[in-house]
Design a protein around this motif. Structure first.
Motif, PDB file in Angstrom:
ATOM      1  N   LEU A 151      25.006 -36.783 -75.675  1.00 49.15           N
ATOM      2  CA  LEU A 151      26.045 -37.479 -74.705  1.00 49.15           C
ATOM      3  C   LEU A 151      27.135 -36.047 -74.385  1.00 49.15           C
ATOM      4  CD1 LEU A 151      27.085 -40.723 -76.197  1.00 49.15           C
ATOM      5  CD2 LEU A 151      25.683 -40.283 -74.267  1.00 49.15           C
ATOM      6  N   LEU A 152      27.122 -35.157 -75.378  1.00 55.47           N
ATOM      7  CA  LEU A 152      28.056 -33.930 -75.126  1.00 55.47           C
ATOM      8  C   LEU A 152      27.357 -32.754 -74.177  1.00 55.47           C
ATOM      9  CD1 LEU A 152      29.490 -33.178 -78.583  1.00 55.47           C
ATOM     10  CD2 LEU A 152      30.765 -33.872 -76.575  1.00 55.47           C
ATOM     11  N   THR A 153      25.862 -32.990 -74.320  1.00 58.69           N
ATOM     12  CA  THR A 153      25.431 -32.136 -73.366  1.00 58.69           C
ATOM     13  C   THR A 153      24.682 -32.922 -71.995  1.00 58.69           C
ATOM     14  OG1 THR A 153      23.374 -32.268 -74.552  1.00 58.69           O
ATOM     15  CG2 THR A 153      24.622 -30.714 -75.153  1.00 58.69           C
ATOM     16  N   ARG A 154      25.269 -33.703 -71.976  1.00 59.45           N
ATOM     17  CA  ARG A 154      24.955 -34.746 -70.662  1.00 59.45           C
ATOM     18  C   ARG A 154      23.317 -34.494 -70.454  1.00 59.45           C
ATOM     19  NH1 ARG A 154      28.157 -32.364 -66.402  1.00 59.45           N
ATOM     20  NH2 ARG A 154      28.463 -30.694 -67.983  1.00 59.45           N
ATOM     21  N   ALA A 171      26.743 -25.285 -78.061  1.00 65.45           N
ATOM     22  CA  ALA A 171      26.976 -23.936 -77.599  1.00 65.45           C
ATOM     23  C   ALA A 171      26.324 -23.391 -76.513  1.00 65.45           C
ATOM     24  CB  ALA A 171      26.998 -23.009 -78.919  1.00 65.45           C
ATOM     25  N   ILE A 172      25.172 -23.472 -76.578  1.00 69.05           N
ATOM     26  CA  ILE A 172      24.139 -22.793 -75.516  1.00 69.05           C
ATOM     27  C   ILE A 172      24.507 -23.785 -74.220  1.00 69.05           C
ATOM     28  CG2 ILE A 172      21.888 -22.680 -74.496  1.00 69.05           C
ATOM     29  CD1 ILE A 172      20.884 -22.082 -77.341  1.00 69.05           C
ATOM     30  N   HIS A 173      24.628 -24.903 -74.479  1.00 68.78           N
ATOM     31  CA  HIS A 173      24.917 -25.877 -73.072  1.00 68.78           C
ATOM     32  C   HIS A 173      26.167 -25.480 -72.611  1.00 68.78           C
ATOM     33  CE1 HIS A 173      26.613 -29.285 -70.958  1.00 68.78           C
ATOM     34  NE2 HIS A 173      25.363 -29.451 -70.475  1.00 68.78           N
ATOM     35  N   THR A 219      25.332 -22.008 -70.555  1.00 65.83           N
ATOM     36  CA  THR A 219      24.510 -22.085 -69.277  1.00 65.83           C
ATOM     37  C   THR A 219      24.345 -23.474 -68.566  1.00 65.83           C
ATOM     38  OG1 THR A 219      22.577 -22.967 -70.911  1.00 65.83           O
ATOM     39  CG2 THR A 219      22.927 -20.532 -70.595  1.00 65.83           C
ATOM     40  N   HIS A 220      25.143 -24.333 -69.250  1.00 64.83           N
ATOM     41  CA  HIS A 220      25.140 -25.765 -68.400  1.00 64.83           C
ATOM     42  C   HIS A 220      23.729 -26.498 -68.586  1.00 64.83           C
ATOM     43  CE1 HIS A 220      29.486 -25.366 -67.975  1.00 64.83           C
ATOM     44  NE2 HIS A 220      29.226 -24.274 -67.377  1.00 64.83           N
ATOM     45  N   THR A 221      22.822 -26.118 -69.269  1.00 63.21           N
ATOM     46  CA  THR A 221      21.537 -26.765 -69.354  1.00 63.21           C
ATOM     47  C   THR A 221      21.003 -26.901 -70.874  1.00 63.21           C
ATOM     48  OG1 THR A 221      19.265 -26.767 -68.412  1.00 63.21           O
ATOM     49  CG2 THR A 221      20.320 -24.493 -68.960  1.00 63.21           C
ATOM     50  N   THR A 222      20.122 -27.695 -71.192  1.00 57.83           N
ATOM     51  CA  THR A 222      19.385 -27.748 -72.535  1.00 57.83           C
ATOM     52  C   THR A 222      17.944 -27.699 -72.197  1.00 57.83           C
ATOM     53  OG1 THR A 222      19.398 -30.206 -72.287  1.00 57.83           O
ATOM     54  CG2 THR A 222      21.049 -29.200 -73.485  1.00 57.83           C
ATOM     55  N   ASP A 223      17.563 -27.350 -70.832  1.00 61.08           N
ATOM     56  CA  ASP A 223      16.299 -27.061 -70.676  1.00 61.08           C
ATOM     57  C   ASP A 223      15.643 -25.851 -71.203  1.00 61.08           C
ATOM     58  OD1 ASP A 223      13.513 -26.877 -69.516  1.00 61.08           O
ATOM     59  OD2 ASP A 223      14.389 -27.550 -67.516  1.00 61.08           O
ATOM     60  N   ASP A 253      12.952 -24.222 -70.666  1.00 62.09           N
ATOM     61  CA  ASP A 253      12.110 -23.186 -69.613  1.00 62.09           C
ATOM     62  C   ASP A 253      13.080 -22.687 -68.826  1.00 62.09           C
ATOM     63  OD1 ASP A 253       9.859 -24.575 -70.563  1.00 62.09           O
ATOM     64  OD2 ASP A 253       9.326 -25.614 -68.848  1.00 62.09           O
ATOM     65  N   GLN A 254      14.323 -22.845 -68.830  1.00 66.66           N
ATOM     66  CA  GLN A 254      15.312 -22.112 -68.186  1.00 66.66           C
ATOM     67  C   GLN A 254      16.050 -20.872 -68.906  1.00 66.66           C
ATOM     68  OE1 GLN A 254      17.886 -24.223 -65.731  1.00 66.66           O
ATOM     69  NE2 GLN A 254      16.366 -25.877 -65.057  1.00 66.66           N
ATOM     70  N   MET A 255      15.762 -21.299 -70.276  1.00 67.14           N
ATOM     71  CA  MET A 255      16.506 -20.215 -71.381  1.00 67.14           C
ATOM     72  C   MET A 255      15.328 -18.968 -71.315  1.00 67.14           C
ATOM     73  SD  MET A 255      17.865 -22.656 -74.161  1.00 67.14           S
ATOM     74  CE  MET A 255      18.780 -24.304 -73.404  1.00 67.14           C
ATOM     75  N   ASN A 256      15.611 -18.008 -70.542  1.00 65.81           N
ATOM     76  CA  ASN A 256      14.614 -17.010 -70.401  1.00 65.81           C
ATOM     77  C   ASN A 256      15.381 -15.805 -70.106  1.00 65.81           C
ATOM     78  OD1 ASN A 256      15.330 -17.564 -67.910  1.00 65.81           O
ATOM     79  ND2 ASN A 256      13.414 -17.794 -67.173  1.00 65.81           N
ATOM     80  N   ARG A 257      16.731 -15.796 -70.601  1.00 62.36           N
ATOM     81  CA  ARG A 257      17.664 -14.593 -70.452  1.00 62.36           C
ATOM     82  C   ARG A 257      17.190 -13.323 -71.103  1.00 62.36           C
ATOM     83  NH1 ARG A 257      23.573 -15.328 -71.660  1.00 62.36           N
ATOM     84  NH2 ARG A 257      23.527 -17.325 -70.328  1.00 62.36           N
ATOM     85  N   MET A 258      16.264 -13.556 -72.204  1.00 67.33           N
ATOM     86  CA  MET A 258      16.135 -12.556 -73.068  1.00 67.33           C
ATOM     87  C   MET A 258      14.528 -12.036 -72.832  1.00 67.33           C
ATOM     88  SD  MET A 258      17.438 -13.351 -76.707  1.00 67.33           S
ATOM     89  CE  MET A 258      17.241 -11.662 -77.602  1.00 67.33           C
TER      90      MET A 258
END
Lengths: 170, 107
Positions: free
Chosen positions: A72-75, B89-91, B94-98, B100-105
């Motif tokens: 819920l916190l990360t939508r 913290a990552i969300h 980057t406003h995502t938990t996907d 496949d999009q976490m490729n910054r490194m």
């Protein structure tokens, strides 16, 4: 091997399958709770009452709630448009199936070496919570202290990692 | 010795199946929280093995497998708390938990 075992094992496996295949993340978390409860019932079926109730308290009570909070916190409850599976999902599925095949082959081909092969079912071990407490305070006191330290540091670490950073506070 | 006469084999097969399901979830899902769910399932499958071997092993009165499972439950709880804190913290950044999009490194 009783009908009870097959029912509980089926419940756990069905819950686990639903937890990794359902589209909605919230539904996955609820299916995970079913899988954890099924595992707790398997522990009780194995006469490990303390571990079974610890499983219910820790997993069904705490970890599942924590997962729901995180979703819920990360939508994360919004289903993404471009599918829920990673681009390399086939590789992962093949790896997991291969590992299950190897494990099942190893179990089924080592039946002569496994304990309990004598035929007659063993009587349930008589273990009271008092015995567990005595063991925790005697033979296992050092691991207990280390786990206490680990839980404290994990608690502080999780709070620091997830805490809001203040603007310009360096 | 068929599975019908040795109940330990049934528990070991169920644990192997749960481990494989958790591994498949951790390897195929995109959402970081669902990867953590897969890891929790794998840890639980290992706990089931500990308890099953404790129950059918030669010396259940020594409580070895039971203690290992209890400590494993405590460590898994700590791991879940820190892992979900990291996802939050990552969300925030980057406003995502996907995943496949976490490729910054990526080089």
């Amino acid at each position: 091997m009783s009908i009870v075992f097959f029912a509980i094992a089926g419940l756990s496996v069905a819950g686990a399958l639903a937890a990794v295949t359902l589209k909605s993340t919230v539904h996955c978390a609820l299916a995970l709770t079913v899988a954890f409860a099924g595992l707790a019932l398997l522990f009780l079926e194995l006469d490990a009452q303390f571990a079974g109730f610890a499983q219910i308290l820790v997993y069904v009570g705490a970890v599942a709630i924590l997962v729901v909070f995180a979703i819920l916190l990360t939508r994360g409850s919004e289903t993404p448009k471009d599918g829920v599976y990673s681009t390399k999902w086939l590789l992962g599925l093949v790896t997991a199936s291969g590992i299950f095949a190897v494990l099942a082959w190893a179990v089924l081909h080592s039946t002569w070496a496994l304990p309990g092969a004598g035929g007659a079912p063993k009587a349930a071990p008589q273990v009271t919570v008092m015995d567990i407490g005595n063991a925790l305070m005697g033979r296992y006191v050092l691991p207990l202290e280390i786990v206490a330290l680990l839980l404290t540091s994990a608690l502080i670490g999780a709070v620091i990692v997830a805490m809001h950073e203040k603007e310009g506070a360096q | 010795m068929t599975p019908a006469t040795n109940p330990l084999i049934g528990y070991l097969l169920v644990a192997a199946l749960l481990f494989a399901i958790g591994l498949a979830g951790a390897l195929t899902r995109r959402n970081a929280i669902l990867v953590l769910i897969g890891i929790e399932l794998m840890l639980n499958a290992a706990n089931l093995n500990f308890i099953a071997f404790w129950r059918y092993g030669p010396h259940p009165e020594l409580l070895t497998g039971m203690m290992f499972a209890i400590f494993s439950i405590a460590v898994a709880a700590a791991e879940a708390a820190v892992g979900l804190g990291l996802v939050i913290a990552i969300h925030r950044h980057t406003h995502t938990t996907d995943l496949d999009q976490m490729n910054r490194m990526k080089g």
